[in-house]
Design a protein around this motif. Sequence first.
Motif, short mmCIF file in Angstrom:
data_model
loop_
_atom_site.label_atom_id
_atom_site.label_comp_id
_atom_site.label_asym_id
_atom_site.label_seq_id
_atom_site.Cartn_x
_atom_site.Cartn_y
_atom_site.Cartn_z
N ASN A 331 153.42 75.63 11.09
CA ASN A 331 154.24 76.78 11.47
C ASN A 331 155.70 76.56 11.08
O ASN A 331 156.36 77.47 10.59
CB ASN A 331 154.15 77.03 12.98
CG ASN A 331 152.91 77.81 13.36
OD1 ASN A 331 152.28 78.41 12.51
ND2 ASN A 331 152.56 77.76 14.63
N ASP A 362 162.66 72.95 14.71
CA ASP A 362 162.94 73.22 13.28
C ASP A 362 164.18 74.09 13.15
O ASP A 362 164.72 74.58 14.15
CB ASP A 362 161.72 73.87 12.62
CG ASP A 362 161.39 75.23 13.21
OD1 ASP A 362 162.27 76.11 13.23
OD2 ASP A 362 160.24 75.41 13.68
N VAL A 375 153.66 84.15 21.75
CA VAL A 375 153.18 83.36 20.60
C VAL A 375 151.95 82.52 20.95
O VAL A 375 151.20 82.13 20.06
CB VAL A 375 154.29 82.45 20.02
CG1 VAL A 375 155.37 83.26 19.35
CG2 VAL A 375 154.85 81.50 21.06
N PHE A 380 147.99 86.68 18.32
CA PHE A 380 149.36 87.19 18.13
C PHE A 380 149.94 86.55 16.87
O PHE A 380 149.99 85.33 16.75
CB PHE A 380 150.25 86.86 19.34
CG PHE A 380 151.69 87.25 19.10
CD1 PHE A 380 152.13 88.54 19.37
CD2 PHE A 380 152.60 86.34 18.54
CE1 PHE A 380 153.45 88.91 19.12
CE2 PHE A 380 153.91 86.71 18.29
CZ PHE A 380 154.33 87.99 18.58
N THR A 381 150.38 87.38 15.95
CA THR A 381 151.00 86.84 14.73
C THR A 381 152.07 87.80 14.23
O THR A 381 151.94 89.02 14.41
CB THR A 381 149.95 86.59 13.63
OG1 THR A 381 150.61 86.05 12.48
CG2 THR A 381 149.20 87.85 13.22
N THR A 382 153.10 87.23 13.64
CA THR A 382 154.10 88.09 12.99
C THR A 382 154.01 87.92 11.48
O THR A 382 154.86 88.39 10.75
CB THR A 382 155.53 87.70 13.44
OG1 THR A 382 155.74 86.32 13.15
CG2 THR A 382 155.77 87.97 14.91
N LYS A 383 152.95 87.21 11.06
CA LYS A 383 152.87 86.87 9.64
C LYS A 383 152.04 87.87 8.83
O LYS A 383 151.81 87.67 7.64
CB LYS A 383 152.29 85.47 9.47
CG LYS A 383 153.22 84.41 10.05
CD LYS A 383 152.63 83.03 10.03
CE LYS A 383 153.55 82.09 10.81
NZ LYS A 383 152.94 80.81 11.07
N GLY A 388 148.61 85.15 8.61
CA GLY A 388 148.46 84.59 9.95
C GLY A 388 147.12 84.93 10.59
O GLY A 388 146.61 86.04 10.41
N THR A 389 146.58 83.98 11.34
CA THR A 389 145.39 84.29 12.14
C THR A 389 145.80 84.51 13.60
O THR A 389 145.06 85.05 14.39
CB THR A 389 144.37 83.13 12.11
OG1 THR A 389 144.98 81.98 12.71
CG2 THR A 389 143.91 82.81 10.72
N GLY A 390 146.99 84.03 13.94
CA GLY A 390 147.45 84.17 15.31
C GLY A 390 146.71 83.27 16.28
O GLY A 390 146.74 83.48 17.49
N GLY A 392 146.82 79.62 15.83
CA GLY A 392 147.34 78.25 15.79
C GLY A 392 147.92 77.78 17.12
O GLY A 392 147.55 76.72 17.64
N LEU A 393 148.81 78.58 17.69
CA LEU A 393 149.46 78.13 18.93
C LEU A 393 148.54 78.27 20.14
O LEU A 393 148.69 77.53 21.12
CB LEU A 393 150.76 78.91 19.16
CG LEU A 393 151.91 78.54 18.21
CD1 LEU A 393 153.15 79.38 18.52
CD2 LEU A 393 152.25 77.06 18.31
P1 ADP Z 1 149.98 82.29 13.02
O1 ADP Z 1 150.79 81.13 12.49
O2 ADP Z 1 148.68 82.42 12.36
O3 ADP Z 1 150.75 83.56 13.08
P2 ADP Z 1 150.30 80.94 15.53
O4 ADP Z 1 149.56 81.12 16.81
O5 ADP Z 1 150.36 79.58 14.98
O6 ADP Z 1 149.62 81.95 14.53
O7 ADP Z 1 151.76 81.49 15.70
C1 ADP Z 1 151.98 82.73 16.33
C2 ADP Z 1 153.34 83.26 15.98
O8 ADP Z 1 154.35 82.41 16.54
C3 ADP Z 1 153.67 83.27 14.51
O9 ADP Z 1 153.14 84.41 13.87
C4 ADP Z 1 155.20 83.27 14.54
O10 ADP Z 1 155.69 84.56 14.80
C5 ADP Z 1 155.52 82.44 15.76
N1 ADP Z 1 155.86 81.04 15.41
C6 ADP Z 1 155.12 79.96 15.61
N2 ADP Z 1 155.77 78.84 15.23
C7 ADP Z 1 156.97 79.24 14.77
C8 ADP Z 1 158.14 78.56 14.26
N3 ADP Z 1 158.18 77.23 14.13
N4 ADP Z 1 159.20 79.29 13.93
C9 ADP Z 1 159.17 80.64 14.06
N5 ADP Z 1 158.12 81.34 14.55
C10 ADP Z 1 157.04 80.64 14.90
#
Ligand code: ADP
Length: 428
Positions: A331, A362, A375, A380-383, A388-390, A392-393
């Motif tokens: 991320n 970061d 997040v 949930f994703t902003t990608k 994004g799969t939303g 990861g976190l």
């Molecule tokens: P994905 O990466 O597939 O979108 P994640 O669950 O990993 O799914 O992350 C969810 C959202 O959290 C991301 O779409 C992003 O908006 C935000 N995010 C996560 N890590 C970071 C980061 N290091 N800097 C900025 N935004 C982040």
Amino acid sequence: MRKSAPRPKRKDTTVPPRPRHSDTSLIHQEPSSQWPRVPDVVPAAWLDRLLAAAVDLPLASGERAVVTAVVEAVAAILPGYAVGACFVPVGAATPRDQVLVRRLPEGIRESSAGVDPARLFPVLAHEHVSPLPGSTTGSTLHVASDVDPLDHERSPTVHLVDRTALVLTRALAVARDLASPARTVRDARVLEERLMQADKLATFGQIAAGVVHELNNPLTSIVAYSDYLIRKALADGAPRDADDVERLKRISESANRMLRFTRDLVSYARPSNGVAGPVVLHGVIDQSVAFCEHVLAAAGVSVDKRYGADVLTVRGVSEQLVQVFVNLLTNASQAAPAGGGQVVVTTQVDAASRRVRVVVEDNGSGIAREHLTQVFVPFFTTKGDRHGTGLGLSIVKNILEAHDGEIHAESDAGRGARFVLELPIWSR
Ligand code: ADP
């Protein structure tokens, strides 16, 4: 059972001296010398009814509702007895004026002829009165019978009624506390959501694993063949049809995305099995950085490790913890500024709580304030759909919770993101 010593007879309607219960346990209590003939434990069937009464209590119940619930429960477990409750103001002579609830057994008719005004059930020969524990308004519980003398010094019924009232009023107090506006329904809802989530994931994990198994092979073939065709088309200089190469790239990208998604889905629903043991935290972080080398290099991101000297081992499953840091580093790479960025990983022991705190920070795009908790929500994703799969976190959070750990995000939007993790130190 021991036999009781003869005692002077007491009038049934007097409020008997209450046994002092120093034990806070709801069920087991030390037999008291005052109550020689009774069992120590409220029978299980009674407890079922008590709990049912506690659960059925309306959310915003006041004392009246609580007392009613006590009476209903006692009436249900003593069908042959009359049970009631009343509120006795200081100095009041006739509790009947302040009756809260009355339950008469079937077949008994009320009569007020020649009644003793101190009784709630004057038609019955014997009546036992006990104050309701926890009552703030002086409520008393009345149990009456024609056959059972209800001699509080010898009657198991009286003892069990007293104990039942004690158990139930405590259970109701807990129920009321949980339902109180101060606690809101949040606690109950969180619990319910967790249970539902656990239940859903058990099925979901099985389905996901099956789906992934079916999808992996064809997807891997699609990726491999499209990459092969792209390389072949580009091998002899300018391709004959540049649009076709572009189409092939899209096929490859989409298939890769599907692979990533199915892999994430399985990790989310079924984190790898493994028994928690001592894990060298710095080793796990080093390994994760090595795994992410390619992604970090592509984004021009360097990793600065600031390890605390005393951070040794945490309790965990090594491969799951690697996944935590791989997800965080991926991320961070994706959020890095165009010209490249930096990730700082700091570890530190909190001796008092016997936990390790890890901060992964970061200098990328940061997280909007309103997204800081979102997040961690699955999907949930902003990608956008393409990247994004939303998940990861949410995987990271699941793993940390399974490790008795925690994670939260901090960010000054536009000035990077900070993930703060806590893990328990390994101890035997
Ligand atoms: P994905 O990466 O597939 O979108 P994640 O669950 O990993 O799914 O992350 C969810 C959202 O959290 C991301 O779409 C992003 O908006 C935000 N995010 C996560 N890590 C970071 C980061 N290091 N800097 C900025 N935004 C982040």
